[in-house]
Design a protein around this motif. Structure first.
Motif, PDB file in Angstrom:
ATOM      1  N   ARG A 148       0.827  -1.201   0.000  1.00 53.60           N
ATOM      2  CA  ARG A 148       0.000   0.000   0.000  1.00 53.60           C
ATOM      3  C   ARG A 148       0.866   1.258   0.000  1.00 53.60           C
ATOM      4  NH1 ARG A 148      -5.051   0.667  -0.002  1.00 53.60           N
ATOM      5  NH2 ARG A 148      -5.413  -1.554   0.432  1.00 53.60           N
ATOM      6  N   VAL A 151       2.014   1.782  -3.622  1.00 53.22           N
ATOM      7  CA  VAL A 151       0.942   2.290  -4.474  1.00 53.22           C
ATOM      8  C   VAL A 151       0.659   3.761  -4.184  1.00 53.22           C
ATOM      9  CG1 VAL A 151      -1.517   2.095  -5.000  1.00 53.22           C
ATOM     10  CG2 VAL A 151      -0.113   0.025  -4.794  1.00 53.22           C
ATOM     11  N   GLU A 152       0.573   4.118  -2.921  1.00 57.98           N
ATOM     12  CA  GLU A 152       0.251   5.493  -2.552  1.00 57.98           C
ATOM     13  C   GLU A 152       1.351   6.463  -2.958  1.00 57.98           C
ATOM     14  OE1 GLU A 152      -0.663   5.413   1.591  1.00 57.98           O
ATOM     15  OE2 GLU A 152      -2.658   4.514   1.296  1.00 57.98           O
ATOM     16  N   GLU A 155       0.954   7.624  -6.593  1.00 59.92           N
ATOM     17  CA  GLU A 155      -0.113   8.584  -6.870  1.00 59.92           C
ATOM     18  C   GLU A 155       0.352  10.032  -6.670  1.00 59.92           C
ATOM     19  OE1 GLU A 155      -3.073   8.310  -8.159  1.00 59.92           O
ATOM     20  OE2 GLU A 155      -2.917   6.141  -8.418  1.00 59.92           O
ATOM     21  N   HIS A 320      -1.888   8.693 -14.983  1.00 62.35           N
ATOM     22  CA  HIS A 320      -3.238   8.145 -15.112  1.00 62.35           C
ATOM     23  C   HIS A 320      -3.620   7.922 -16.576  1.00 62.35           C
ATOM     24  CE1 HIS A 320      -5.330   9.106 -10.997  1.00 62.35           C
ATOM     25  NE2 HIS A 320      -4.145   8.557 -10.842  1.00 62.35           N
ATOM     26  N   SER A 469      -4.505   4.023  -9.360  1.00 62.94           N
ATOM     27  CA  SER A 469      -5.808   3.762  -8.736  1.00 62.94           C
ATOM     28  C   SER A 469      -6.866   4.562  -9.476  1.00 62.94           C
ATOM     29  CB  SER A 469      -5.765   4.153  -7.252  1.00 62.94           C
ATOM     30  OG  SER A 469      -4.810   3.389  -6.559  1.00 62.94           O
ATOM     31  N   LYS A 490     -13.480   6.052  -2.640  1.00 63.12           N
ATOM     32  CA  LYS A 490     -12.068   6.166  -3.012  1.00 63.12           C
ATOM     33  C   LYS A 490     -11.779   5.292  -4.231  1.00 63.12           C
ATOM     34  CE  LYS A 490      -7.431   5.983  -0.986  1.00 63.12           C
ATOM     35  NZ  LYS A 490      -6.646   5.669   0.236  1.00 63.12           N
ATOM     36  N   ARG A 492     -10.152   2.718  -6.768  1.00 61.23           N
ATOM     37  CA  ARG A 492      -9.524   1.444  -6.470  1.00 61.23           C
ATOM     38  C   ARG A 492      -8.376   1.191  -7.443  1.00 61.23           C
ATOM     39  NH1 ARG A 492     -12.720  -2.417  -4.293  1.00 61.23           N
ATOM     40  NH2 ARG A 492     -12.740  -3.797  -6.116  1.00 61.23           N
ATOM     41  N   GLY A 493      -7.346   0.509  -6.938  1.00 60.12           N
ATOM     42  CA  GLY A 493      -6.175   0.251  -7.762  1.00 60.12           C
ATOM     43  C   GLY A 493      -5.779  -1.204  -7.762  1.00 60.12           C
ATOM     44  N   SER A 494      -4.477  -1.463  -7.908  1.00 63.25           N
ATOM     45  CA  SER A 494      -3.977  -2.820  -8.080  1.00 63.25           C
ATOM     46  C   SER A 494      -4.145  -3.694  -6.843  1.00 63.25           C
ATOM     47  CB  SER A 494      -2.495  -2.769  -8.459  1.00 63.25           C
ATOM     48  OG  SER A 494      -1.745  -2.046  -7.495  1.00 63.25           O
ATOM     49  N   ASP A 496      -6.855  -3.750  -5.139  1.00 64.37           N
ATOM     50  CA  ASP A 496      -8.271  -4.093  -5.105  1.00 64.37           C
ATOM     51  C   ASP A 496      -8.733  -4.822  -6.365  1.00 64.37           C
ATOM     52  OD1 ASP A 496      -8.704  -2.417  -2.650  1.00 64.37           O
ATOM     53  OD2 ASP A 496      -8.164  -0.835  -4.069  1.00 64.37           O
TER      54      ASP A 496
END
Length: 572
Positions: A148, A151-152, A155, A320, A469, A490, A492-494, A496
């Motif tokens: 996590r 991933v964050e 962004e 994105h 995401s 929120k 969703r990304g990889s 989820d």
């Protein structure tokens, strides 16, 4: 073997390419994982079409993209231009040059720091190594970085296309241009990019690098270009493609002319507006004349497009928007890697294989080569039968090509569909035969093209960890479209969503006419007509009157062919 060499030219194209190669890397990893999902095994898809096997100087086997990436100097971030697999020989110390007795000053720029995602990749690779202490072999302790966190960080911390790339590149793959321009803001028109090949040295080096990848192929099927079409990179690509045409006259070239949302921002002056319009016209004329198929991609806003039903995309983030176009390119080109029909081909995993020359003949035919084609996408694709799309991929796809005519009935259109990882209404993966039956049973009820080609694969698009995401709360873990939203707003990304079904369509249709006619009109008005406001500008780009008239004639011929139904005669 039916190899493809990929060429990425420009910043946005390399952002797209970074996502594209992440998809391929994820497929390779899932196929090799003993405990992985069987849907990624025995795919009837040959990754060697895009990849090359090699070996480092230390005898370590490598598997790298058959890729040439071109961008401005300083665009690689923390990545070296020699890649990360092969040991690069250190540059000589200038103090060791015996013929120089004067003072020496050295200017060294600080290297770009790696973000958390790249740091964690380095740590994971070191974890695979073993160290020996006092004769005892020990494992390096595992990384404490959570997925996590990785991933964050992406962004908010992506500045270069290399910041989210998890792929190793060959030393000949990454090329940085150098010139009088130092940043992308000054590399913003067709004319300035012509400087790159004018001197000869950079052009020759690019030719040599491409030759390296082409000449090691057994039976190359063609070259796919992804070009940033919003500035000087389009002329870099055009000059490069002219050299390719001289050296490899029969080589099919497929070109995606990409444009990021920021390229559509309002310009401050009339001079800038004229420059942009002439750039667009010249770029289309030159690029389309040097490839077999050109697909313009890049909407002014993905946020406001029909894709926003299931996706939450921030147009201001290149990270994105490039992910959406990369997903579409992966789906559209997957048929080039499928096993061709034959005694040993397994049609239970993939069917409808076609090579680059085949797609050219399908969409362009023999009467009008050098075709401008539309790219449509459904992301994620709906189930074969259900509430989302009424069982129709045809209704679910939306154009990624800007400035086209909507809802045009063109009975002479030619279309090629790719469907990956489709679901049946019961929630299970549909077989190839189920996809084909559902597709053909509904297709003629909606549209009736003159010719249709369908490719299908059971393997969906895998979502790698560094994917943004952008999925909404109607997208399930396997990319299925849900009847009720998941709680929370929120994106969703990889973490989820592990994979999604995809559908793409390439179509040769007169719906592209507004795109071409606009550029033809601007070229005539601002470049060709007597006293045209952009005449001096085009001269400064190196274009004379005759060449401009040839460009106008080329665009005019495209318009005439698209308006003339005779081009679709049985003799095509």
């Amino acid at each position: 073997m039916r190899e493809i060499v990929t060429v990425q030219v420009g910043g946005f194209s390399n952002f797209i390419g970074s996502h594209f190669w992440n998809f391929q890397d994820e497929l390779i990893g899932l196929a090799e994982d003993p405990g992985g999902d069987p849907i990624y095994k025995n795919l009837a898809i040959n990754m060697d079409v895009l990849y090359r096997a090699g070996e480092t100087h230390q005898g370590i086997s490598t598997y790298t993209p058959r890729l040439l990436s071109i961008d401005l100097q300083g665009s690689l971030g923390s990545l070296s231009s020699s890649g990360s697999l092969y040991n690069r020989r250190p540059s000589p110390d200038p103090s060791s040059v015996l013929t120089w007795t004067g003072k020496i000053s050295r200017l060294v720029s600080e290297p770009h720091k790696k973000n958390i995602f790249l740091q964690s990749i380095d740590e994971e690779e070191h974890e695979k190594e073993r160290v020996v202490e006092n004769g005892v072999e020990k494992c390096i302790p595992p990384s404490q970085v959570e997925d996590r966190d990785r991933v964050e960080c992406l962004e908010s911390d992506v500045h270069f296309w290399t910041d989210f790339s998890k792929v190793h590149y060959h030393p000949r793959s990454l090329y940085e241009l150098h010139g009088s321009w130092t940043e992308v803001q000054t590399f913003d028109n067709y004319g300035i990019g012509r400087e790159v090949f004018a001197g000869g040295l950079q052009g020759e080096e690019l030719n040599e690098r491409l030759r390296f990848f082409i000449e090691e192929c057994d039976h190359i099927q063609g070259i796919q270009f992804i070009v940033d079409d919003s500035g000087g990179f389009s002329s870099v690509a055009a000059d490069f493609m002219e050299n390719i045409a001289d050296d490899y006259a029969s080589m099919p070239v497929l070109l995606y002319a990409a444009r990021h949302p920021g390229a559509y921002m309002d310009l401050l002056s009339r001079k800038q507006s004229i420059s942009r319009m002439l750039h667009d016209a010249v770029s289309l004329s030159k690029l389309s004349s040097l490839c077999k198929l050109l697909m313009p991609i890049g909407l002014p806003s993905l946020t406001e497009s029909k894709l926003s039903t299931f996706l939450h995309i921030e147009d201001t983030k290149t990270y994105h928007s490039s992910a959406v176009y990369a997903a579409a390119l992966h789906s559209a080109c997957l048929p080039f890697r499928m096993e061709m029909p034959g005694p040993t081909a397994d049609s239970s995993y993939a069917a409808g294989a076609i090579d680059i020359n085949g797609i050219v003949q399908t969409l362009a035919g023999q009467a009008h080569q050098n075709m401008v084609t539309i790219l449509d996408v459904a992301m994620p694709a709906p189930s074969l039968i259900g509430d989302h799309g009424s069982g129709s991929f045809q209704r679910s796809v939306h154009s990624l090509t800007p400035e086209i005519a909507e809802d045009v009935e063109d009975l002479q259109s030619v279309e090629s569909f790719s469907v990956l990882g489709a679901f049946h209404s019961g929630g299970y993966r549909a077989s190839i035969s189920e996809v084909e039956d559902s597709f053909y049973s509904t297709y003629q009820q909606i549209t009736n093209p003159k010719f249709l080609h369908l490719s299908a694969a059971v393997c969906p698009l895998p979502i790698p960890l560094p994917f943004p995401s952008i999925f909404g709360n109607l997208v399930g873990q396997r990319g299925e479209l849900l009847s009720s939203p998941i709680p929370g707003s929120k994106p969703r990304g990889s973490l989820d969503v592990s994979s999604i079904p995809m559908a793409t369509r390439l179509r040769s249709s007169n719906a592209i006419l507004p795109f071409i006619e606009k550029r033809l009109g601007n070229l005539r008005r601002f470049g060709i007509c007597r006293g045209a406001a952009g005449g001096q500008l085009l001269q400064s780009w190196g274009f004379g009157k005759e060449e401009l008239e040839d460009m106008g004639e080329s665009l005019s011929k495209m318009v005439m062919l698209l308006n003339d139904s005779e081009m679709y005669s049985d003799s095509d």
